[in-house]
Enzyme design. Structure first.
Site, mmCIF file in Angstrom:
data_model
loop_
_atom_site.group_PDB
_atom_site.id
_atom_site.type_symbol
_atom_site.label_atom_id
_atom_site.label_comp_id
_atom_site.label_asym_id
_atom_site.label_seq_id
_atom_site.Cartn_x
_atom_site.Cartn_y
_atom_site.Cartn_z
ATOM 1 N N LYS A 219 0.821 -1.219 0.000
ATOM 2 C CA LYS A 219 0.000 0.000 0.000
ATOM 3 C C LYS A 219 0.850 1.262 0.000
ATOM 4 O O LYS A 219 2.010 1.253 0.387
ATOM 5 C CB LYS A 219 -0.970 -0.027 1.176
ATOM 6 C CG LYS A 219 -2.111 -1.002 0.895
ATOM 7 C CD LYS A 219 -3.355 -0.715 1.657
ATOM 8 C CE LYS A 219 -4.468 -1.623 1.120
ATOM 9 N NZ LYS A 219 -5.541 -1.804 2.055
ATOM 10 N N ARG A 253 -4.135 -9.997 4.454
ATOM 11 C CA ARG A 253 -4.456 -9.984 3.012
ATOM 12 C C ARG A 253 -3.205 -9.512 2.274
ATOM 13 O O ARG A 253 -2.794 -8.362 2.421
ATOM 14 C CB ARG A 253 -5.642 -9.038 2.780
ATOM 15 C CG ARG A 253 -6.130 -8.988 1.347
ATOM 16 C CD ARG A 253 -7.327 -8.044 1.224
ATOM 17 N NE ARG A 253 -7.806 -8.002 -0.149
ATOM 18 C CZ ARG A 253 -7.275 -7.225 -1.093
ATOM 19 N NH1 ARG A 253 -6.252 -6.433 -0.818
ATOM 20 N NH2 ARG A 253 -7.756 -7.258 -2.317
HETATM 21 C C1 9MG Z 1 -10.107 -4.979 -1.607
HETATM 22 N N1 9MG Z 1 -9.177 -4.481 -0.609
HETATM 23 C C2 9MG Z 1 -8.094 -3.691 -0.844
HETATM 24 N N2 9MG Z 1 -7.491 -3.406 0.311
HETATM 25 C C3 9MG Z 1 -8.202 -4.039 1.289
HETATM 26 C C4 9MG Z 1 -8.097 -4.117 2.669
HETATM 27 O O1 9MG Z 1 -7.144 -3.465 3.324
HETATM 28 N N3 9MG Z 1 -8.992 -4.845 3.354
HETATM 29 C C5 9MG Z 1 -9.992 -5.492 2.708
HETATM 30 N N4 9MG Z 1 -10.864 -6.208 3.447
HETATM 31 N N5 9MG Z 1 -10.157 -5.437 1.377
HETATM 32 C C6 9MG Z 1 -9.273 -4.726 0.693
#
Ligand code: 9MG
Length: 284
Positions: A219, A253
């Site tokens: 990010k 994630r």
């Molecule tokens: C789709 N997406 C992109 N970044 C995300 C994040 O930090 N959390 C979740 N749940 N979905 C995300």
């Protein structure tokens, strides 16, 4: 345990959710656009690398992204979802559109990952009628404009308050707590300062003791901290994932599944040695 469609996921150690980006958006270097075969191959590689679950997204939610139409989203998503049915790990679908939720659940999705936390009309009903898990994420504003001027008085308290409200709303509709995952939404209507406060105090977002998902991989906050472009953020992503795990995240994630697994293994090995050390089984 997290009830996730036909799966029951243990939450004693952090789970790794492998990102499968089906959008033409190449921002994170992972977009496979409309190449279904490449997307399926990528998903299979994520599983081989140790992903505990997959997250398929067919509409970009990055800051400034233009929304995809319903048809575009379904066209990108469904062939990949069909191919992954029975792949051995739960498949989550990242969508906020109730129509996509219904189609995905019918085709075997085990989890809905909703950046709008089921706030769109019909979204709660779409999930309530299934046995899917759902990730309720916090976002201030919407993707197109959310990074223009995010403002909070106390970001951690406000995010926790929002998540508590959403838990109440979905529980009233009959979605059991054993199907819920919460997410502070790193980068979704937040400055670097807001993101750092949320990561530092991640445990406070686990409203009612529910499991927390953290999405920090590649990010822009990591780019701001390190000065690195998106393709060079692996070390920063691993640090962030590890910090989130140590602050109590249950699901990470990530784009880089194998590397994240290695980073977690080192931490878990140290953790496993701790009780023995305390009870005097290891030399001081
Ligand atoms: C789709 N997406 C992109 N970044 C995300 C994040 O930090 N959390 C979740 N749940 N979905 C995300």
């Amino acid at each position: 345990m997290l009830r996730c469609g036909q799966y029951l996921l243990p939450l004693e150690r952090p789970l790794i959710m492998g990102i499968v980006n089906l959008t033409p958006d190449s921002f994170s270097g992972d977009g496979v656009a409309s190449d279904t075969a490449r997307a399926i191959e990528h998903a299979q590689r994520q599983i081989e690398a140790g992903a505990d679950l997959l997250d398929l997204g067919a509409e970009s939610s990055r800051p400034g992204a233009i929304p995809a139409s319903l048809d575009e989203e379904l066209e990108r998503l469904l062939p990949v979802l069909d191919a992954l049915a029975g792949c051995g790990v739960p498949v989550s679908v990242d969508t906020y559109k109730p129509e996509v939720m219904c189609a995905a659940i019918e085709r075997g999705a085990s989890m809905i990952n909703d950046i709008y936390a089921l706030r769109r009309p019909g979204a709660i009903e779409a999930v309530a009628a299934s046995d899917c898990a759902v990730c309720l994420m916090h976002m201030q504003g919407e993707p197109l404009t959310m990074q223009q001027s995010p403002v909070y008085e106390d970001v951690v308290a406000e995010v926790a308050g929002f998540l508590a409200e959403r838990v109440g709303a979905v529980a009233s509709a009959g979605i059991g707590r054993d199907r819920l995952v919460l997410d502070p939404g790193f980068g979704f209507g937040k400055t670097l300062e807001h993101n750092l406060a949320l990561l530092a105090r991640l445990d406070e977002t686990a409203v009612g003791g529910l499991p927390v998902l953290a999405g920090l991989s590649r990010k822009s906050m990591l780019g701001t901290i390190t000065g690195r472009p998106v393709g060079e953020r692996l070390p920063a992503s691993l640090s962030a994932a590890l910090i989130a795990a140590m602050r109590g995240a249950h699901i990470l994630r990530v784009h880089d599944v194998a590397a994240t697994r290695d980073a977690l293994s080192v931490w878990q090995a140290v953790e496993a040695a701790r009780p023995a050390f305390r009870s005097g089984l290891l030399p001081a």
